[in-house]
Scaffold this active site. Sequence first.
Site, PDB file in Angstrom:
ATOM      1  N   THR A 117      -3.013  16.324 -43.613  1.00 18.22           N
ATOM      2  CA  THR A 117      -4.357  17.010 -43.728  1.00 18.22           C
ATOM      3  C   THR A 117      -4.098  17.700 -45.093  1.00 18.22           C
ATOM      4  O   THR A 117      -3.064  18.389 -45.344  1.00 18.22           O
ATOM      5  CB  THR A 117      -4.680  17.980 -42.579  1.00 18.22           C
ATOM      6  OG1 THR A 117      -5.987  18.761 -43.097  1.00 18.22           O
ATOM      7  CG2 THR A 117      -3.598  18.891 -42.335  1.00 18.22           C
TER       8      THR A 117
ATOM      9  N   HIS B 165       7.850  20.416 -30.212  1.00 21.06           N
ATOM     10  CA  HIS B 165       9.274  20.797 -30.109  1.00 21.06           C
ATOM     11  C   HIS B 165       9.723  20.365 -28.672  1.00 21.06           C
ATOM     12  O   HIS B 165      10.838  20.264 -28.545  1.00 21.06           O
ATOM     13  CB  HIS B 165       9.219  22.195 -29.934  1.00 21.06           C
ATOM     14  CG  HIS B 165      10.783  22.922 -30.486  1.00 21.06           C
ATOM     15  ND1 HIS B 165      11.817  21.968 -30.676  1.00 21.06           N
ATOM     16  CD2 HIS B 165      11.341  23.937 -30.659  1.00 21.06           C
ATOM     17  CE1 HIS B 165      12.620  22.456 -31.002  1.00 21.06           C
ATOM     18  NE2 HIS B 165      12.545  23.968 -30.745  1.00 21.06           N
TER      19      HIS B 165
END
Length: 425
Positions: free
Chosen positions: A343, A396
Amino acid sequence: MSEIKVPAMGESITEGTVSRWLVKEGETVNQGDVLLELETDKVNIEISAEESGVLEKIIRQEGETVEIGETIGTLGAGTGGGSGAPASQPAAEQQQAPAPEAVAVAVATPPAAAAPESSENGTKTASPAARKLARERGIELDQVQSKDPIGRVYQEDVKSHNTQAPASTPAPASKAPAAPASSPAAGGSTYAKPVERQRMSRRRATIAKRLVEAQQTAAMLTTFNEVDMTAIMDVRKRRKDKFKEKHDIGLGFMSFFTKAVVGALKKFPTINAEIDGEDVVLKKYYDIGIAVSAKEGLVVPVVRDADRLGFAEIEKSIADLASKARSNSLALSDLQGGTFTITNGGTFGSLLSTPILNTPQVGILGMHKIQLRPVAIDAERMENRPMMYIALSYDHRIIDGSEAVRFLVTVKELLEDPESLLIEG
């Protein structure tokens, strides 16, 4: 008579919103003519007539939510005629039909059962979407100024109407005292000063929902680095004219970043994966999503097999997808199955951001504005260099911090040495 049904539009789409009817009741259509536009959370769909005939009845009005397979109108045999009375109108009434201009208004008016002209919200002729919006805002249609030559009220007229009542208009004695400005009303809070209430489009509501879900379901972290864009800008300066002449497309930054991302994903395959229950699905292909800002909201069309494409092919694919996004002509196949997303907030001037994951993907790269900044070349020398901050947001749950940092460093190194992109990308 045949039914007009909402077609199947892909496994992930179960409903849509009637955006606009392009044909009025009583009008004749040919097979293949577009009857209406349907807005979904991903793409806008045009529904066409499967056979020739007359649009007998519109069952679901503009602004209404409909499900896959639901009947939204009926199509009958006959010649109809948009300038004549509807096919379902009794013969006695047809003989007393008004002039052609008035007939056009009458044909466009929704059935009395769906939206009465005189008993509900004024006597003006208005579109179903305008009536619905007026009801939601508590606006009398008689008070709305129409921009239409024949006086028909449309949704845009209601939106631009000043909802403040004239100060000289006394409140009816029979009504209860007005509630304080801070008290909640049926449709939400009331406000002491002028406001405009707009309903979210289906796409915007879906974007909001998915972004919240991404933050609630993923253990999302962001790591940052910066890239010296000097080498890339030098290549573009030297090569852009010949590149344009040969490939008929400009040499932009996105092809460099796409190549760098592919090279880094090959080195760190977990970032090109997704979580499926307790399994990690490592993808052996590189379908890179490119976020594009369109009128209805952000969409992420996908450049397929980016590792097999050259710079010109990547630039052409991105340009084509961006054009389709802005004209609402993306197909579902253009949006599905990406493995990683890029993006570019820098196009709007963003200097730094923390992009949100495009689930079920586990990584997204944010690009930012290129800005001249003083950089230490060595212990004694400083130079102004075109620098860009880049950000990697990652899940994560399956990606360790060290892996994310090394991925971003790899992207940086590939960009600062563009020749390496021919090998690694």
